[in-house]
Design a protein around this motif. Structure first.
Motif, PDB file in Angstrom:
ATOM      1  N   ILE A  84     -12.074  55.890  18.038  1.00 28.46           N
ATOM      2  CA  ILE A  84     -11.299  54.705  18.395  1.00 28.46           C
ATOM      3  C   ILE A  84     -11.490  54.476  19.889  1.00 28.46           C
ATOM      4  O   ILE A  84     -11.360  55.406  20.688  1.00 28.46           O
ATOM      5  CB  ILE A  84      -9.802  54.892  18.062  1.00 28.46           C
ATOM      6  CG1 ILE A  84      -9.608  54.978  16.541  1.00 28.46           C
ATOM      7  CG2 ILE A  84      -8.969  53.741  18.635  1.00 28.46           C
ATOM      8  CD1 ILE A  84      -8.191  55.317  16.125  1.00 28.46           C
ATOM      9  N   LEU A 107      -4.714  60.357  19.893  1.00 30.06           N
ATOM     10  CA  LEU A 107      -5.941  60.428  19.094  1.00 30.06           C
ATOM     11  C   LEU A 107      -6.362  61.877  18.901  1.00 30.06           C
ATOM     12  O   LEU A 107      -6.700  62.303  17.790  1.00 30.06           O
ATOM     13  CB  LEU A 107      -7.063  59.647  19.779  1.00 30.06           C
ATOM     14  CG  LEU A 107      -6.882  58.131  19.907  1.00 30.06           C
ATOM     15  CD1 LEU A 107      -8.095  57.507  20.589  1.00 30.06           C
ATOM     16  CD2 LEU A 107      -6.655  57.479  18.545  1.00 30.06           C
ATOM     17  N   TYR A 112      -8.948  62.566  16.152  1.00 35.28           N
ATOM     18  CA  TYR A 112      -9.824  61.445  16.474  1.00 35.28           C
ATOM     19  C   TYR A 112     -10.430  61.621  17.864  1.00 35.28           C
ATOM     20  O   TYR A 112      -9.875  62.314  18.720  1.00 35.28           O
ATOM     21  CB  TYR A 112      -9.058  60.116  16.433  1.00 35.28           C
ATOM     22  CG  TYR A 112      -8.959  59.524  15.041  1.00 35.28           C
ATOM     23  CD1 TYR A 112      -9.725  58.432  14.674  1.00 35.28           C
ATOM     24  CD2 TYR A 112      -8.105  60.085  14.098  1.00 35.28           C
ATOM     25  CE1 TYR A 112      -9.645  57.903  13.396  1.00 35.28           C
ATOM     26  CE2 TYR A 112      -8.019  59.554  12.823  1.00 35.28           C
ATOM     27  CZ  TYR A 112      -8.788  58.461  12.480  1.00 35.28           C
ATOM     28  OH  TYR A 112      -8.710  57.949  11.202  1.00 35.28           O
ATOM     29  N   THR A 138     -17.678  53.089  17.107  1.00 30.85           N
ATOM     30  CA  THR A 138     -16.245  52.786  17.164  1.00 30.85           C
ATOM     31  C   THR A 138     -15.767  52.165  15.862  1.00 30.85           C
ATOM     32  O   THR A 138     -16.357  51.214  15.361  1.00 30.85           O
ATOM     33  CB  THR A 138     -15.956  51.825  18.341  1.00 30.85           C
ATOM     34  OG1 THR A 138     -16.137  52.533  19.562  1.00 30.85           O
ATOM     35  CG2 THR A 138     -14.535  51.292  18.278  1.00 30.85           C
ATOM     36  N   GLU A 139     -14.667  52.716  15.326  1.00 33.30           N
ATOM     37  CA  GLU A 139     -14.086  52.198  14.084  1.00 33.30           C
ATOM     38  C   GLU A 139     -12.929  51.239  14.338  1.00 33.30           C
ATOM     39  O   GLU A 139     -12.552  50.473  13.455  1.00 33.30           O
ATOM     40  CB  GLU A 139     -13.583  53.351  13.225  1.00 33.30           C
ATOM     41  CG  GLU A 139     -14.675  54.239  12.682  1.00 33.30           C
ATOM     42  CD  GLU A 139     -14.129  55.228  11.679  1.00 33.30           C
ATOM     43  OE1 GLU A 139     -14.456  55.082  10.485  1.00 33.30           O
ATOM     44  OE2 GLU A 139     -13.364  56.134  12.080  1.00 33.30           O
ATOM     45  N   GLY A 140     -12.351  51.301  15.524  1.00 31.32           N
ATOM     46  CA  GLY A 140     -11.243  50.422  15.864  1.00 31.32           C
ATOM     47  C   GLY A 140     -11.158  50.239  17.360  1.00 31.32           C
ATOM     48  O   GLY A 140     -11.491  51.144  18.129  1.00 31.32           O
ATOM     49  N   MET A 325      -3.324  52.257  14.909  1.00 31.51           N
ATOM     50  CA  MET A 325      -4.746  52.160  14.585  1.00 31.51           C
ATOM     51  C   MET A 325      -5.175  53.287  13.647  1.00 31.51           C
ATOM     52  O   MET A 325      -5.961  53.069  12.712  1.00 31.51           O
ATOM     53  CB  MET A 325      -5.578  52.186  15.870  1.00 31.51           C
ATOM     54  CG  MET A 325      -7.071  51.962  15.637  1.00 31.51           C
ATOM     55  SD  MET A 325      -7.460  50.349  14.887  1.00 31.51           S
ATOM     56  CE  MET A 325      -7.250  49.273  16.318  1.00 31.51           C
ATOM     57  N   LEU A 329      -6.802  52.961   9.799  1.00 28.92           N
ATOM     58  CA  LEU A 329      -8.072  53.549   9.383  1.00 28.92           C
ATOM     59  C   LEU A 329      -7.897  54.581   8.276  1.00 28.92           C
ATOM     60  O   LEU A 329      -8.775  54.741   7.425  1.00 28.92           O
ATOM     61  CB  LEU A 329      -8.769  54.185  10.584  1.00 28.92           C
ATOM     62  CG  LEU A 329      -9.194  53.220  11.702  1.00 28.92           C
ATOM     63  CD1 LEU A 329      -9.725  53.989  12.899  1.00 28.92           C
ATOM     64  CD2 LEU A 329     -10.237  52.228  11.199  1.00 28.92           C
TER      65      LEU A 329
END
Length: 357
Positions: A84, A107, A112, A138-140, A325, A329
């Motif tokens: 993230i 995170l 994360y 990056t996922e978010g 976030m 996910l």
């Protein structure tokens, strides 16, 4: 002689194989711990599913040989990177670093990885930097302030990439926002000064180009002055140099509007430089000029006099943004907006205005 030398330098086959295999594998850990490969996998990835004694044995074996799980392979199998990214104006700022630190800590606590990218103060020009983060897995994206870059909004929508705005709260926003209402917070600050008897109030703001925080604070100040039938007095600083520019802005206000009894600085760092310049000019705070900041960064209470300011729950905002976030996910939970309250902290830099004979 050459042949003999080559033979002496040659390594046995077993040593050559060992040299090539630098990183231990999950098979090595399983053999050292005396368990199956599946048990090693569960112990390292889902520790609660394995008995404590067995888990400790696996972890000890992995640590002894510096085993690192194949996170790249695992990410490919899961089609997840668990990355993230956070975009914020700059790192060398106590406010921004406080929010970013809270995000990064949250995170890490949840397994994360966080990327941090500086983007400057103009949120209408984010796309190129954001795209690089996305290309690196990056996922978010968590972005500091309102997102005014339509290219980025369109790209994230087309690729279904979760996008969240942190620090600024807007009731109606295309992108979910987690933060506080800058407009209302500024009104609270101005109204506090009016309650104390100040009617000649000026403002020093950072640049408002692509910067919703400064825009909202300026709008609140203009609106209150319009309600009172007064012309707003506003001076601007360069956001990258506001620590130095604050003093120059104070001199302009004092030269053009000497009747000013209170000064609102839209950032604490501006107020710090104003306080230093006021002392150099022989203007005492708060006897001759009341002074406020915004954000209540750590140094605000340490200055002499201590600085009146708006306290912003930076850490709570950062943690809430990261958790939202992660939930999106992990579970697909929709991202929603959340508003935090602010508080005006009255300290020694503000007093009732001086009376004239």
């Amino acid at each position: 002689m050459q042949q003999t030398g080559e033979k002496l330098l040659a390594k046995p086959k077993s040593q050559a194989i060992q040299a090539r295999r630098i990183r231990p594998t999950i098979h090595d850990v399983a053999k050292a711990a005396g368990v199956s490969i599946a048990t090693v996998s569960r112990a390292l990835n889902s520790p609660d599913s394995v008995r404590k004694e067995l888990r400790e044995r696996v972890v000890a074996a992995a640590d002894s040989m510096d085993y690192m799980a194949d996170s790249v392979g695992k990410a490919l199998r899961r089609q997840r990177t668990q990355i993230i990214s956070t975009m914020l104006p700059r790192l060398a700022d106590p406010l921004f670093s406080a929010v970013a630190s809270a995000i990064q800590e949250t995170l890490e606590e949840n397994g994360y990885l966080g990327f941090v990218q500086t983007s400057g103060f103009d949120n209408s020009n984010l796309f190129d930097r954001a795209k690089r983060l996305i290309e690196h897995g990056t996922e978010g994206l968590i972005i500091f302030g309102r997102i005014d870059d339509q290219r980025l909004l369109d790209y994230c929508r087309a690729h279904q990439l979760p996008l969240l705005s942190a620090y600024s709260y807007f009731e109606k926003s295309e992108v979910p926002t987690i933060g506080f209402d800058n407009y209302l917070a500024t009104r609270q600050l101005v109204e506090m000064l009016h309650t104390l008897g100040h009617s000649r109030i000026a403002m020093i703001s950072g640049s408002d180009k692509g910067n919703d925080r400064q825009q909202s604070r300026i709008r609140a100040f203009r609106d209150i002055n319009a309600e009172l039938g007064q012309e707003p007095v506003i001076e601007f600083t360069h956001m990258d140099f506001d620590m130095a520019d604050g003093g120059a802005a104070l001199r302009r206000i004092m030269e053009n509007h000497p009747e000013t009894t209170a000064l609102i600085c839209n950032r604490c760092v501006i107020a710090f430089s104003v306080m230093v310049e006021a002392r150099r000019l022989g203007i005492t705070v708060p006897e001759h000029l009341s002074l406020t900041g915004f954000d209540d960064i750590d140094y605000a209470a340490l200055f002499d006099p201590s600085l009146t300011t708006v306290a912003v729950p930076s850490e709570k905002i950062g943690r809430a943004a990261a958790k939202a976030m992660i939930a999106r996910l992990e579970t697909g939970a929709p991202l929603g907006s959340r508003r935090f309250e602010t508080e005006v902290i009255l300290r020694r830099s503000v007093a009732r205005p001086r009376t004239t004979a």
